[in-house]
Write a protein that holds these residues in place. Structure first.
Motif, PDB file in Angstrom:
ATOM      1  N   MET A  28       3.827  -2.518   5.282  1.00  0.00           N
ATOM      2  CA  MET A  28       2.483  -2.888   4.826  1.00  0.00           C
ATOM      3  C   MET A  28       1.938  -1.804   3.894  1.00  0.00           C
ATOM      4  N   THR A  29       2.063  -0.566   4.309  1.00  0.00           N
ATOM      5  CA  THR A  29       1.558   0.540   3.498  1.00  0.00           C
ATOM      6  C   THR A  29       2.241   0.559   2.141  1.00  0.00           C
ATOM      7  N   ILE A  30       3.562   0.381   2.145  1.00  0.00           N
ATOM      8  CA  ILE A  30       4.311   0.432   0.892  1.00  0.00           C
ATOM      9  C   ILE A  30       3.866  -0.688  -0.039  1.00  0.00           C
ATOM     10  N   SER A  31       3.665  -1.890   0.518  1.00  0.00           N
ATOM     11  CA  SER A  31       3.298  -2.991  -0.372  1.00  0.00           C
ATOM     12  C   SER A  31       1.890  -2.803  -0.937  1.00  0.00           C
ATOM     13  N   VAL A  32       0.960  -2.255  -0.145  1.00  0.00           N
ATOM     14  CA  VAL A  32      -0.378  -2.074  -0.720  1.00  0.00           C
ATOM     15  C   VAL A  32      -0.397  -0.935  -1.733  1.00  0.00           C
ATOM     16  N   ILE A  33       0.535   0.004  -1.588  1.00  0.00           N
ATOM     17  CA  ILE A  33       0.586   1.106  -2.556  1.00  0.00           C
ATOM     18  C   ILE A  33       1.302   0.668  -3.833  1.00  0.00           C
ATOM     19  N   ALA A  34       2.311  -0.202  -3.666  1.00  0.00           N
ATOM     20  CA  ALA A  34       3.083  -0.645  -4.832  1.00  0.00           C
ATOM     21  C   ALA A  34       2.262  -1.559  -5.744  1.00  0.00           C
ATOM     22  N   MET A  35       1.401  -2.371  -5.117  1.00  0.00           N
ATOM     23  CA  MET A  35       0.675  -3.376  -5.894  1.00  0.00           C
ATOM     24  C   MET A  35      -0.085  -2.771  -7.086  1.00  0.00           C
ATOM     25  N   PRO A  36      -0.977  -1.782  -6.846  1.00  0.00           N
ATOM     26  CA  PRO A  36      -1.715  -1.245  -8.006  1.00  0.00           C
ATOM     27  C   PRO A  36      -0.807  -0.557  -9.030  1.00  0.00           C
ATOM     28  N   LEU A  37       0.302   0.021  -8.564  1.00  0.00           N
ATOM     29  CA  LEU A  37       1.223   0.653  -9.524  1.00  0.00           C
ATOM     30  C   LEU A  37       1.820  -0.403 -10.449  1.00  0.00           C
ATOM     31  N   LEU A  38       2.215  -1.534  -9.839  1.00  0.00           N
ATOM     32  CA  LEU A  38       2.768  -2.620 -10.664  1.00  0.00           C
ATOM     33  C   LEU A  38       1.723  -3.145 -11.639  1.00  0.00           C
ATOM     34  N   MET A  39       0.483  -3.272 -11.150  1.00  0.00           N
ATOM     35  CA  MET A  39      -0.603  -3.737 -12.024  1.00  0.00           C
ATOM     36  C   MET A  39      -0.774  -2.798 -13.213  1.00  0.00           C
ATOM     37  N   ILE A  77      -7.753  -0.150 -12.460  1.00  0.00           N
ATOM     38  CA  ILE A  77      -6.569  -0.124 -11.585  1.00  0.00           C
ATOM     39  C   ILE A  77      -6.872   0.689 -10.323  1.00  0.00           C
ATOM     40  N   LEU A  78      -7.662   1.741 -10.475  1.00  0.00           N
ATOM     41  CA  LEU A  78      -8.048   2.527  -9.295  1.00  0.00           C
ATOM     42  C   LEU A  78      -8.844   1.651  -8.322  1.00  0.00           C
ATOM     43  N   LEU A  79      -9.709   0.792  -8.873  1.00  0.00           N
ATOM     44  CA  LEU A  79     -10.450  -0.130  -8.006  1.00  0.00           C
ATOM     45  C   LEU A  79      -9.493  -1.087  -7.307  1.00  0.00           C
ATOM     46  N   MET A  80      -8.476  -1.535  -8.055  1.00  0.00           N
ATOM     47  CA  MET A  80      -7.505  -2.458  -7.455  1.00  0.00           C
ATOM     48  C   MET A  80      -6.740  -1.770  -6.318  1.00  0.00           C
ATOM     49  N   ALA A  81      -6.479  -0.472  -6.481  1.00  0.00           N
ATOM     50  CA  ALA A  81      -5.800   0.263  -5.407  1.00  0.00           C
ATOM     51  C   ALA A  81      -6.660   0.227  -4.146  1.00  0.00           C
ATOM     52  N   VAL A  82      -7.979   0.310  -4.329  1.00  0.00           N
ATOM     53  CA  VAL A  82      -8.885   0.282  -3.172  1.00  0.00           C
ATOM     54  C   VAL A  82      -8.912  -1.113  -2.542  1.00  0.00           C
TER      55      VAL A  82
END
Lengths: 267, 355
Positions: A28-39, A77-82
């Motif tokens: 779960m942690t990895i997927s939420v961290i990967a998402m904004p990077l991909l964006m 993108i920082l907002l998307m990370a949040v």
């Protein structure tokens, strides 16, 4: 001595539990961290060239390029990370509620809110990890902020406050969900809000109704404040509007989650 | 709460008056009174949906009653829920363990929440894991545990705080016979150490084996209460069942035994002769049969057990075969037929049924 005098200690215990869960089951942690990077990579390399020249980027003179757009999109993108990290709170709270252990906690003389505080603070920590990665990668792909230490701290403060507010809202959504699947969908609209603001394009390119929404929803002033702090664009009233939103969202999320937690007893 | 009053107060069990709980129109508990002496095992016996879990949830502060008052370990549920919480332990029918943590981490989590210091927490965790035969798997994730091991870990977690009163909500539901016996042993040891135990179960054998006092709960009311023996006395006594080869022998036996209360069943060629289960009663029946030269095929002595009490009091149909079927079912939960409260079941008024 009342149970509340142990609020901090109990919350720390619950936070350790939450972090242990995250470490043991990191998907779960990895997927939420990967998402904004991909964006970030998507917007910089796929859309960046076109959007850089297509929107009126504050600070860029004439037609902007991919570099200008990288600067424009990174605060969003920082907002998307949040928002992306906030989803995981709903999931972890909901899956906790399906376990018998929550009822055990309720029959112990511990601080009532410590269970939720553990989830929320755990989420803020995961968000900070995600934000650091996004910032490092953004700098690597051409993000050129002109912020000093104070501006960086202020920006980080806003992001943490937002993470905190959204984690409470997400926790409340998780408490209200019957299943983990529902819980992972409930906070989805939150992840769209940055797109419907000034995160990826300026709202003045949008049709009237949408533009009106984009201008008045909470993410736009927060986004503009971040952009101002990191890139030196005009902030104006957005700082105060952002603070009001952050306080309001935190209060709503906190009381909503607290009330939901008191209501949900597994039968 | 203050630590001094807790320690100097004499041990206290549970008392409750007029507990009532309804969810909307549905009345789950319809005014129940309880009195559990300290250091005893009290069993609340009843079918699914009788209100057992609701009673435990109220007494363990999970939910509040609509009406009624209760003292748990001498502390008021209404006015001092946190004091109650610090004196109780709860092990429910769904193991309350954290699946993502190891057995040891689960124990230490509870120790932390009880605000024990680190060394004391470790000591108690290690001691309990050893006592419950879980020391070898202390570093394994609870998700890998069998049902019996999870239940043991659950109970071990409950004991970290050394509670005065322990609620065990269907502690052996879904366990295999061997794990069930292990749980029974652990429960007996606890009460020997002075703990008060409030047990709910749908297994009559369990209540009979463990409980000092039993209350039968049905449809939100307590329909009978007493010791196992007292409850057994509430219902018609036992009997000797004699089976014959042919109807002629059966009729001859009916004539000879010449008792109005003999129940004859032509279909199974059997007779039920009332008896108190004593050797003398058995011998007299055998003497009569032998004296008349009647050949009986088989003979069984049936003493009333809690199944009879349960089935009679809760208005379930009671046939001669049911108790056998029930004891088999009690050993294997998979065979356990769903028990549903019968409509318009004739119930003795609670006051009369109570001693």
């Amino acid at each position: 001595m009342s149970a509340d005098s142990y609020a901090v200690r109990d919350s720390m215990t619950m936070l350790r539990r939450n972090l242990k869960h995250a470490r043991r089951y990191p998907s779960m942690t990895i997927s939420v961290i990967a998402m904004p990077l991909l964006m970030l990579l998507l917007f910089v390399y796929v859309f960046g060239g076109a959007l850089g020249g297509g929107i009126d980027i504050p600070g860029a003179t004439g037609g902007g390029d991919r570099g200008d757009y990288t600067n424009y999109v990174t605060p969003g993108i920082l907002l998307m990370a949040v928002t992306s990290a906030a989803i995981s709170t709903a999931v972890s709270v909901c899956s906790d509620m399906t376990e018998g252990i929550i009822n055990r906690f309720r029959t112990m003389a511990i601080s009532r809110s410590s269970v939720l505080v553990g989830h929320v603070v755990g989420n803020v920590i995961r968000t900070l990890i995600s934000l650091s990665l996004v910032i490092v990668v953004a700098l690597a792909v051409g993000f050129r902020p002109d912020a000093g230490a104070v501006e960086w701290l202020a920006a980080l403060g806003i992001l943490v406050a937002l993470a905190f507010a959204l984690a409470w809202i997400s926790a409340a959504m998780g408490l209200g969900s019957q299943s983990v699947e529902t819980a992972s969908n409930a906070p989805m609209p939150l992840t769209f809000l940055p797109f419907l603001g000034s995160a990826v394009v300026t709202p003045d390119t949008m049709p009237d109704g949408l533009r009106w929404f984009a201008e008045y929803q909470p993410f736009t002033p927060i986004n503009e404040t971040l952009r101002g702090l990191l890139l030196g664009t005009e902030i104006g009233n957005d700082a105060w509007i952002s603070l009001a939103w952050l306080l309001g969202l935190s209060a709503v999320g906190y009381f909503w989650a607290k009330a939901s937690f008191a209501r949900t007893v597994k039968r | 709460m203050t630590a001094t009053t807790v320690e100097t107060a004499p041990p206290q069990g549970i008392t409750a008056q007029g507990l009532r709980k309804a969810y909307g129109e549905k009345v789950v508990l319809d005014g129940i009174d309880l009195d559990v002496a300290p250091g005893t095992i009290f069993a609340l016996l009843g079918p699914n949906g009788a209100g057992k879990t609701t009673t435990v949830q109220i007494l363990s502060t999970l939910i509040t009653a609509d009406e009624g008052r209760a003292l748990v370990a001498g502390r008021s549920l209404e006015h001092d829920a946190d004091a109650v919480r610090s004196a109780i332990g709860v092990t429910g029918q769904f193991a309350a363990v954290d699946d993502l943590l190891t057995a040891e981490e689960n124990m230490l989590l509870i120790a932390d929440l009880l605000h024990l210091d680190r060394a004391e927490g470790r000591r108690r965790a290690a001691e309990l894991l050893a006592r419950f035969d879980l020391a070898d798997v202390a570093k394994k994730s609870a998700s890998a545990f069998s049902g019996g091991m999870r239940r043991k870990l659950d109970l071990a977690m409950t004991l970290v705080g050394d509670p005065d009163v322990i609620f065990l909500d269907e502690p052996t539901t879904g366990l295999d016979p061997r794990s069930r016996r292990t749980m029974w042993e652990l429960i007996r040891d606890l009460v020997a150490g002075g703990t008060t135990i409030f047990l709910t179960t749908q297994y009559l054998e369990e209540a009979d084996q463990l409980a000092d006092r039993i209350a039968v709960l049905d449809g939100g009311r307590i329909v009978a209460e007493g010791t196992a023996d007292e409850l057994k006395r509430l219902i018609p006594g036992g009997h000797i069942r004699v089976c014959f080869n042919d109807i002629g022998q059966l009729e001859a036996a009916v004539d000879r035994l010449a008792l109005s209360t003999v129940v004859r069943d032509d279909e199974t060629l059997s007779l039920q002769v009332p008896s108190d289960g004593s050797i003398a009663a058995l011998r007299s029946v055998l003497d009569v049969l032998e004296g008349a030269g009647i050949h009986a095929e088989t003979l069984t002595v049936h003493t009333p057990d809690l199944d009879d009490v349960f089935l009679t009091l809760t208005g379930r149909d009671h046939t001669a075969h049911a108790p056998d079927a029930y004891s088999a079912a009690a050993l294997n939960p998979a065979l356990n037929p769903p028990l549903k409260p019968a409509e318009n079941a004739a119930r003795p008024p609670a006051k009369e049924a109570r001693r």
